[in-house]
Design a protein around this motif. Structure first.
Motif, PDB file in Angstrom:
ATOM      1  N   PRO A   1       0.818  -1.224   0.000  1.00 34.30           N
ATOM      2  CA  PRO A   1       0.000   0.000   0.000  1.00 34.30           C
ATOM      3  C   PRO A   1       0.847   1.266   0.000  1.00 34.30           C
ATOM      4  O   PRO A   1       0.488   2.254  -0.660  1.00 34.30           O
ATOM      5  CB  PRO A   1      -0.820  -0.124   1.295  1.00 34.30           C
ATOM      6  CG  PRO A   1      -0.905  -1.593   1.535  1.00 34.30           C
ATOM      7  CD  PRO A   1       0.415  -2.134   1.094  1.00 34.30           C
ATOM      8  N   GLY A   2       1.969   1.257   0.707  1.00 31.75           N
ATOM      9  CA  GLY A   2       2.844   2.426   0.730  1.00 31.75           C
ATOM     10  C   GLY A   2       3.472   2.706  -0.620  1.00 31.75           C
ATOM     11  O   GLY A   2       3.561   3.860  -1.050  1.00 31.75           O
ATOM     12  N   ALA A   3       3.921   1.643  -1.305  1.00 29.26           N
ATOM     13  CA  ALA A   3       4.542   1.817  -2.616  1.00 29.26           C
ATOM     14  C   ALA A   3       3.534   2.341  -3.630  1.00 29.26           C
ATOM     15  O   ALA A   3       3.842   3.241  -4.427  1.00 29.26           O
ATOM     16  CB  ALA A   3       5.132   0.493  -3.101  1.00 29.26           C
ATOM     17  N   LEU A   4       2.311   1.797  -3.620  1.00 33.93           N
ATOM     18  CA  LEU A   4       1.292   2.245  -4.570  1.00 33.93           C
ATOM     19  C   LEU A   4       0.823   3.660  -4.253  1.00 33.93           C
ATOM     20  O   LEU A   4       0.548   4.447  -5.169  1.00 33.93           O
ATOM     21  CB  LEU A   4       0.110   1.275  -4.565  1.00 33.93           C
ATOM     22  CG  LEU A   4       0.411  -0.137  -5.083  1.00 33.93           C
ATOM     23  CD1 LEU A   4      -0.832  -1.011  -5.017  1.00 33.93           C
ATOM     24  CD2 LEU A   4       0.950  -0.095  -6.508  1.00 33.93           C
ATOM     25  N   ALA A   5       0.733   3.997  -2.974  1.00 34.01           N
ATOM     26  CA  ALA A   5       0.368   5.366  -2.607  1.00 34.01           C
ATOM     27  C   ALA A   5       1.424   6.349  -3.087  1.00 34.01           C
ATOM     28  O   ALA A   5       1.107   7.429  -3.603  1.00 34.01           O
ATOM     29  CB  ALA A   5       0.186   5.468  -1.092  1.00 34.01           C
ATOM     30  N   CYS A   6       2.687   5.987  -2.948  1.00 34.50           N
ATOM     31  CA  CYS A   6       3.779   6.835  -3.414  1.00 34.50           C
ATOM     32  C   CYS A   6       3.697   7.036  -4.919  1.00 34.50           C
ATOM     33  O   CYS A   6       3.843   8.159  -5.412  1.00 34.50           O
ATOM     34  CB  CYS A   6       5.121   6.217  -3.031  1.00 34.50           C
ATOM     35  SG  CYS A   6       6.562   7.142  -3.611  1.00 34.50           S
ATOM     36  N   ARG A   7       3.433   5.969  -5.653  1.00 32.70           N
ATOM     37  CA  ARG A   7       3.323   6.093  -7.111  1.00 32.70           C
ATOM     38  C   ARG A   7       2.115   6.946  -7.491  1.00 32.70           C
ATOM     39  O   ARG A   7       2.174   7.729  -8.450  1.00 32.70           O
ATOM     40  CB  ARG A   7       3.220   4.692  -7.737  1.00 32.70           C
ATOM     41  CG  ARG A   7       3.007   4.654  -9.227  1.00 32.70           C
ATOM     42  CD  ARG A   7       3.948   5.536  -9.993  1.00 32.70           C
ATOM     43  NE  ARG A   7       5.339   5.280  -9.682  1.00 32.70           N
ATOM     44  CZ  ARG A   7       6.317   6.150  -9.820  1.00 32.70           C
ATOM     45  NH1 ARG A   7       6.053   7.366 -10.251  1.00 32.70           N
ATOM     46  NH2 ARG A   7       7.557   5.841  -9.513  1.00 32.70           N
ATOM     47  N   MET A   8       1.022   6.829  -6.752  1.00 36.89           N
ATOM     48  CA  MET A   8      -0.145   7.657  -7.036  1.00 36.89           C
ATOM     49  C   MET A   8       0.160   9.134  -6.774  1.00 36.89           C
ATOM     50  O   MET A   8      -0.239  10.007  -7.563  1.00 36.89           O
ATOM     51  CB  MET A   8      -1.334   7.209  -6.185  1.00 36.89           C
ATOM     52  CG  MET A   8      -2.600   8.032  -6.412  1.00 36.89           C
ATOM     53  SD  MET A   8      -3.248   7.930  -8.108  1.00 36.89           S
ATOM     54  CE  MET A   8      -4.235   6.422  -7.967  1.00 36.89           C
ATOM     55  N   ILE A   9       0.883   9.431  -5.708  1.00 34.16           N
ATOM     56  CA  ILE A   9       1.268  10.816  -5.412  1.00 34.16           C
ATOM     57  C   ILE A   9       2.110  11.380  -6.542  1.00 34.16           C
ATOM     58  O   ILE A   9       1.903  12.504  -7.003  1.00 34.16           O
ATOM     59  CB  ILE A   9       2.024  10.886  -4.070  1.00 34.16           C
ATOM     60  CG1 ILE A   9       1.082  10.580  -2.911  1.00 34.16           C
ATOM     61  CG2 ILE A   9       2.668  12.264  -3.879  1.00 34.16           C
ATOM     62  CD1 ILE A   9       1.790  10.382  -1.576  1.00 34.16           C
ATOM     63  N   ASN A  10       3.070  10.596  -7.021  1.00 33.43           N
ATOM     64  CA  ASN A  10       3.927  11.048  -8.114  1.00 33.43           C
ATOM     65  C   ASN A  10       3.130  11.239  -9.401  1.00 33.43           C
ATOM     66  O   ASN A  10       3.376  12.185 -10.165  1.00 33.43           O
ATOM     67  CB  ASN A  10       5.056  10.040  -8.334  1.00 33.43           C
ATOM     68  CG  ASN A  10       6.015  10.457  -9.427  1.00 33.43           C
ATOM     69  OD1 ASN A  10       5.972   9.968 -10.541  1.00 33.43           O
ATOM     70  ND2 ASN A  10       6.897  11.387  -9.100  1.00 33.43           N
TER      71      ASN A  10
END
Length: 307
Positions: free
Chosen positions: A166-175
């Motif tokens: 979830p953290g990795a996907l949230a980071c990619r969504m932010i970017n």
């Protein structure tokens, strides 16, 4: 609770996917889906209260990314669960495409195809490429490769270590939000305000950690002490509070002057970059990426780190 060993297997398989297959087809690429979601919300943006709506976009999109990560995480630790989790984790970072794209531009510069380079750079950097010469084109590629090391590799794996998939996907969504709407000009100046500020916040620590990895890589492929000196001196010369860290570190490691016309100069006093130095930048970022993966793997074995 899923074991740490499983998540480290996910990490290694995701890296293998990236190295062997590169980017998945657009029809099944999670980041493409993220972009379609953002576009859908942008088309529905109101005329008024756009900054508030932009905040809603951020909360909604990140919530979807986290939810997808949680659903995949709850799917179990079987073979299919491992493959699906690795596929989605791989979508959050991109090593092969970043380095290969830089080398393609280097080859075209070597062969004197400056017009093709200018065209290719339009999708590689956020600047007017129509009049760039050979040195300016090399500078743009080196800057983008260094900056993308944080946005596209270090940050998602950093948040994977802290918060799992979830953290990795949230980071990619932010970017993704920042790259699509985080501009300081209309029509995004208000709509993308929350996205840009959150991207600055999310990449604040990873961008500063990037100096550590670039310094170590520079021991083998550059000038490590110059990487530190130049980074300390020039990291705050860029408009972004974060991008100056990896870019100025690579500038020092290669002892090249990196300039975005009308915006910033990093490594002032060094010579202009030549095409062959793109390969050196790729070596530094590639080895730095290996160090990040190794660091996440080792840290993931420490019992104090939990997903």
């Amino acid at each position: 609770m899923i074991s740490m060993d499983f998540w480290m297997q996910v990490l290694l398989l995701a890296v293998l996917f990236d190295i062997v297959f590169g980017e998945p087809h657009a029809s099944i690429h999670p980041v493409v889906w993220m972009g379609k979601l953002v576009n859908l919300l942008v088309r529905r943006a109101p005329v008024h209260h756009r900054r508030l709506y932009g905040l809603f976009m951020v909360i909604f999109c990140i919530g979807i990314a986290v939810l997808v990560g949680l659903v995949i995480t709850s799917a179990g630790t079987g073979l299919m669960g491992l493959i699906v989790a690795a596929f989605f984790l791989k979508s959050s970072f991109s090593i092969r495409m970043l380095l290969a794209s830089a080398l393609v531009i280097k080859r075209d510069l070597d062969e004197g195809r400056i017009e093709k380079v200018r065209g290719d750079l339009k999708t590689f950097v956020g600047r007017d490429t129509s009049d760039l010469n050979e040195h300016q084109s090399a500078s743009a590629v080196i800057e983008s490769t260094a900056e993308s090391f944080v946005d596209g590799i270090l940050s998602p794996l950093f948040y994977f270590l802290l918060f799992g998939l979830p953290g990795a996907l949230a980071c990619r969504m932010i970017n993704t939000l920042d790259s699509m709407v985080g501009y300081k000009k209309e029509p995004f100046i208000d709509l993308g305000y929350a996205s840009a500020r959150l991207d600055d916040l999310a990449n604040w620590l990873p961008s500063r950690l990037s100096l550590v990895f670039i310094f170590i890589a520079s021991v083998f492929f550059g000038k490590p002490l110059d990487a530190i000196r130049t980074c300390i001196r020039d990291h705050n010369k860029t408009a972004s509070p974060n991008s100056g860290w990896p870019m100025s570190a690579v500038s020092g490691a290669l002892r090249v002057r990196l300039e975005k016309m009308g915006y910033h100069v990093l490594g002032d006093g060094y010579s202009n970059p030549e095409p062959f130095q793109i390969k050196r930048a790729v070596n530094i970022v590639g080895f730095s990426s290996f160090l990040v993966i190794a660091g996440v793997y080792v840290a993931g074995k420490v019992p104090l780190v939990w997903f």
